[in-house]
Design a protein around this motif. Structure first.
Motif, PDB file in Angstrom:
ATOM      1  N   LYS A 126       0.791  -1.236  -0.039  1.00  0.00           N
ATOM      2  CA  LYS A 126      -0.001  -0.076   0.119  1.00  0.00           C
ATOM      3  C   LYS A 126       1.030   1.219  -0.262  1.00  0.00           C
ATOM      4  O   LYS A 126       0.694   2.164  -0.685  1.00  0.00           O
ATOM      5  CB  LYS A 126      -0.916   0.182   1.256  1.00  0.00           C
ATOM      6  CG  LYS A 126      -1.954  -0.859   1.013  1.00  0.00           C
ATOM      7  CD  LYS A 126      -3.091  -0.753   2.351  1.00  0.00           C
ATOM      8  CE  LYS A 126      -4.246  -1.404   2.276  1.00  0.00           C
ATOM      9  NZ  LYS A 126      -5.333  -1.251   3.296  1.00  0.00           N
ATOM     10  N   SER A 127       1.873   1.397   0.905  1.00  0.00           N
ATOM     11  CA  SER A 127       3.010   2.456   0.869  1.00  0.00           C
ATOM     12  C   SER A 127       3.586   2.612  -0.338  1.00  0.00           C
ATOM     13  O   SER A 127       3.553   3.699  -1.207  1.00  0.00           O
ATOM     14  CB  SER A 127       3.887   2.005   1.700  1.00  0.00           C
ATOM     15  OG  SER A 127       4.927   3.000   1.781  1.00  0.00           O
TER      16      SER A 127
ATOM     17  N   ILE B 188       2.379   1.779  -3.529  1.00  0.00           N
ATOM     18  CA  ILE B 188       1.286   2.217  -4.426  1.00  0.00           C
ATOM     19  C   ILE B 188       0.881   3.679  -4.150  1.00  0.00           C
ATOM     20  O   ILE B 188       0.786   4.476  -5.118  1.00  0.00           O
ATOM     21  CB  ILE B 188      -0.106   1.263  -4.159  1.00  0.00           C
ATOM     22  CG1 ILE B 188       0.119  -0.158  -4.744  1.00  0.00           C
ATOM     23  CG2 ILE B 188      -1.262   2.168  -5.032  1.00  0.00           C
ATOM     24  CD1 ILE B 188      -1.205  -0.987  -4.639  1.00  0.00           C
ATOM     25  N   THR B 189       0.917   3.992  -3.182  1.00  0.00           N
ATOM     26  CA  THR B 189       0.740   5.700  -2.483  1.00  0.00           C
ATOM     27  C   THR B 189       1.826   6.336  -3.223  1.00  0.00           C
ATOM     28  O   THR B 189       1.627   7.385  -3.746  1.00  0.00           O
ATOM     29  CB  THR B 189       0.437   5.748  -1.072  1.00  0.00           C
ATOM     30  OG1 THR B 189      -0.633   4.820  -0.845  1.00  0.00           O
ATOM     31  CG2 THR B 189       0.277   7.161  -0.905  1.00  0.00           C
ATOM     32  N   ALA B 190       3.157   5.881  -3.124  1.00  0.00           N
ATOM     33  CA  ALA B 190       4.172   6.520  -3.588  1.00  0.00           C
ATOM     34  C   ALA B 190       4.272   6.855  -4.951  1.00  0.00           C
ATOM     35  O   ALA B 190       4.488   7.755  -6.008  1.00  0.00           O
ATOM     36  CB  ALA B 190       5.544   6.028  -3.142  1.00  0.00           C
TER      37      ALA B 190
ATOM     38  N   GLU C 210       1.509   6.457  -7.093  1.00  0.00           N
ATOM     39  CA  GLU C 210       0.439   7.373  -7.452  1.00  0.00           C
ATOM     40  C   GLU C 210       0.956   8.563  -7.469  1.00  0.00           C
ATOM     41  O   GLU C 210       0.460   9.662  -8.249  1.00  0.00           O
ATOM     42  CB  GLU C 210      -0.787   6.824  -6.706  1.00  0.00           C
ATOM     43  CG  GLU C 210      -1.466   5.816  -7.056  1.00  0.00           C
ATOM     44  CD  GLU C 210      -2.744   5.291  -6.393  1.00  0.00           C
ATOM     45  OE1 GLU C 210      -2.974   5.689  -5.081  1.00  0.00           O
ATOM     46  OE2 GLU C 210      -3.406   4.439  -6.813  1.00  0.00           O
ATOM     47  N   THR C 211       1.522   9.018  -6.169  1.00  0.00           N
ATOM     48  CA  THR C 211       1.777  10.393  -6.194  1.00  0.00           C
ATOM     49  C   THR C 211       2.901  10.741  -7.179  1.00  0.00           C
ATOM     50  O   THR C 211       2.993  11.985  -7.752  1.00  0.00           O
ATOM     51  CB  THR C 211       2.617  10.663  -4.802  1.00  0.00           C
ATOM     52  OG1 THR C 211       1.765  10.319  -3.554  1.00  0.00           O
ATOM     53  CG2 THR C 211       3.093  12.077  -4.437  1.00  0.00           C
TER      54      THR C 211
END
Length: 109
Positions: free
Chosen positions: A29-30, A32-34, A36-37
């Motif tokens: 999840k971490s 994926i967030t990075a 996407e950012t």
């Protein structure tokens, strides 16, 4: 990771597997967030050059209103031109070398 046989595992091994999977989910999840950012950044709100925007470039904004034209923006044909320039044809074709004896003009400007 291969799917383990859960029926052969004892309670402690199942707990270890659950802890491992929860840690893996948190890490993914971490990531994926990075990602996407990073994907959301473009040259408008980061230090990236405009060439890195790829195909998501916004449409250019024109200051001209729709249907607004300036006089003289299109040249019209006239019956009597001010100047006539005749461009003679060469004797042979530059590409294939054939003679142009029977060539005809297909365009006039």
């Amino acid at each position: 990771m291969d799917q383990p046989d859960l029926s052969a595992m004892d309670h402690a091994a199942k707990d270890d597997l659950i802890r491992f999977l929860l840690a893996e989910i948190t890490e993914l999840k971490s990531r994926i967030t990075a990602l996407e950012t990073r994907l959301a950044k473009d040259s408008h709100h980061s230090s990236k050059p405009p060439s890195s925007d790829g195909l998501r470039k916004p449409a250019p904004k024109s200051l001209r209103q729709v249907g607004q034209r300036h006089k003289g923006s299109a040249l019209e044909r006239v019956a009597e031109p001010d100047q006539v320039i005749i461009h003679p044809l060469p004797a042979t074709c530059d590409a294939c070398g054939s003679t142009l004896d029977e060539a005809h003009i297909s365009e006039a400007r």
